[in-house]
Design a protein around this motif. Structure first.
Motif, short mmCIF file in Angstrom:
data_model
loop_
_atom_site.label_atom_id
_atom_site.label_comp_id
_atom_site.label_asym_id
_atom_site.label_seq_id
_atom_site.Cartn_x
_atom_site.Cartn_y
_atom_site.Cartn_z
N LEU A 106 -16.62 -18.85 -13.43
CA LEU A 106 -16.98 -20.13 -12.83
C LEU A 106 -18.31 -20.06 -12.09
CD1 LEU A 106 -13.48 -21.16 -11.42
CD2 LEU A 106 -14.71 -22.34 -13.26
N ASP A 107 -18.50 -19.00 -11.32
CA ASP A 107 -19.71 -18.88 -10.50
C ASP A 107 -19.83 -17.44 -10.00
OD1 ASP A 107 -21.94 -19.36 -8.91
OD2 ASP A 107 -20.75 -20.14 -7.23
N ARG B 289 -11.90 -14.88 -13.72
CA ARG B 289 -12.05 -16.33 -13.83
C ARG B 289 -13.03 -16.84 -12.76
NH1 ARG B 289 -12.23 -21.26 -16.36
NH2 ARG B 289 -11.50 -22.92 -14.96
N SER C 270 -13.84 -21.21 -7.67
CA SER C 270 -14.27 -19.82 -7.73
C SER C 270 -13.98 -19.08 -6.43
CB SER C 270 -15.77 -19.77 -8.05
OG SER C 270 -16.24 -18.44 -8.06
N ASN D 211 -9.95 -23.86 -10.83
CA ASN D 211 -11.35 -24.25 -10.94
C ASN D 211 -12.13 -24.04 -9.65
OD1 ASN D 211 -11.38 -25.09 -13.71
ND2 ASN D 211 -10.24 -26.92 -13.10
#
Length: 248
Positions: A193-194, A189, A160, A158
């Motif tokens: 996330l960002d 991924r 980034s 989780n």
């Protein structure tokens, strides 16, 4: 710097910020029922003069802290501490144990054993023993994966920035197609996330290295658009595009 000191050899007091309870540094594991089989990281911070410390801790709180014990210790002196804590940085660190160091107090402040003029001091413990001690604000979570101190990518799943850092490291250092495929999974991924210029550029570079030239070109152009929006330098991506064009 390495050390073999155990907690029991360090006679200083720390105070839990939320409860106000003061305990001996050596009693953390027993008082808070911490699992000694997990790695433990202690990071000092100052809200008065070390914002990179706060950024480092924020990186760790994005991680899966069921895989390690995270302890933060504020090292601002008494005259500044209340104002610093009122800023509330530590309120976002609910997955960590947060203390202040009792600087210049009662002969048992954290500063009686540790140098607190530089931060963040990072202490890494294994089985209750201090195995490493270093002052560094770049000891980011992904480096624990790289050094195999934590062997589960879900630790940073989780985060980034950490996923992107791992993916970029693979781009620079790996040639095995399975390793590069794994890096592509990490960076996609990271983007989910960002999305940033940095991770989009990493994705384009990995696509280039794995021979997906048309897709790499498309993603590289996307990275440049993001860079332009944020007034970032994108010269390396321009170089990448030139390399892609030579392959097409």
């Amino acid at each position: 710097m390495s050390s073999s000191l155990s907690f029991g050899q360090i006679d200083v007091d720390i105070t839990h910020i939320k409860s106000g309870e003061t305990i001996s540094f050596s009693d953390i594991y027993d008082t808070y029922d911490l699992d000694k089989e997990l790695p433990t990281m202690i990071i000092t911070w100052s809200g008065e003069w070390c914002y990179p410390c706060i950024s480092l801790i924020n990186r760790y709180t994005d991680c899966d802290l069921s895989m390690m014990n995270l302890i933060t210790i504020n090292v601002d002196n008494e005259e500044n501490r209340e104002d610093v804590l009122d800023e509330g940085h530590h309120l976002d660190w609910d997955k960590a144990l947060n203390f202040h160091a009792n600087i210049n107090e009662d002969g048992k402040g954290f500063d009686n054993v540790f140098n607190v003029t530089s931060a963040p001091l990072v202490l890494y413990l294994v089985d209750g023993m201090i195995s490493d001690a270093v002052v560094s604000y770049s000891l980011y979570p992904y480096r624990l994966i790289q050094t195999e101190r934590i062997n589960d990518i879900n630790f940073v799943w989780n985060s980034s920035r950490d996923l992107n850092s791992l993916a970029w490291s693979h781009y620079k250092n790996e040639d095995d197609e399975n390793e590069l495929a794994e890096a592509i999974e990490w960076v996609t991924r990271s983007i989910d996330l960002d999305q940033t210029y940095s991770n989009t550029d990493t994705y384009a570079a990995l696509l280039f290295k794995t021979g997906e030239y048309t897709k790499s070109l498309k993603v590289a152009k996307e990275a440049i658009e993001i860079a332009k929006e944020n007034d970032d330098d994108y010269s390396t991506t321009t170089d990448l595009i030139n390399s892609v064009i030579e392959k097409l």
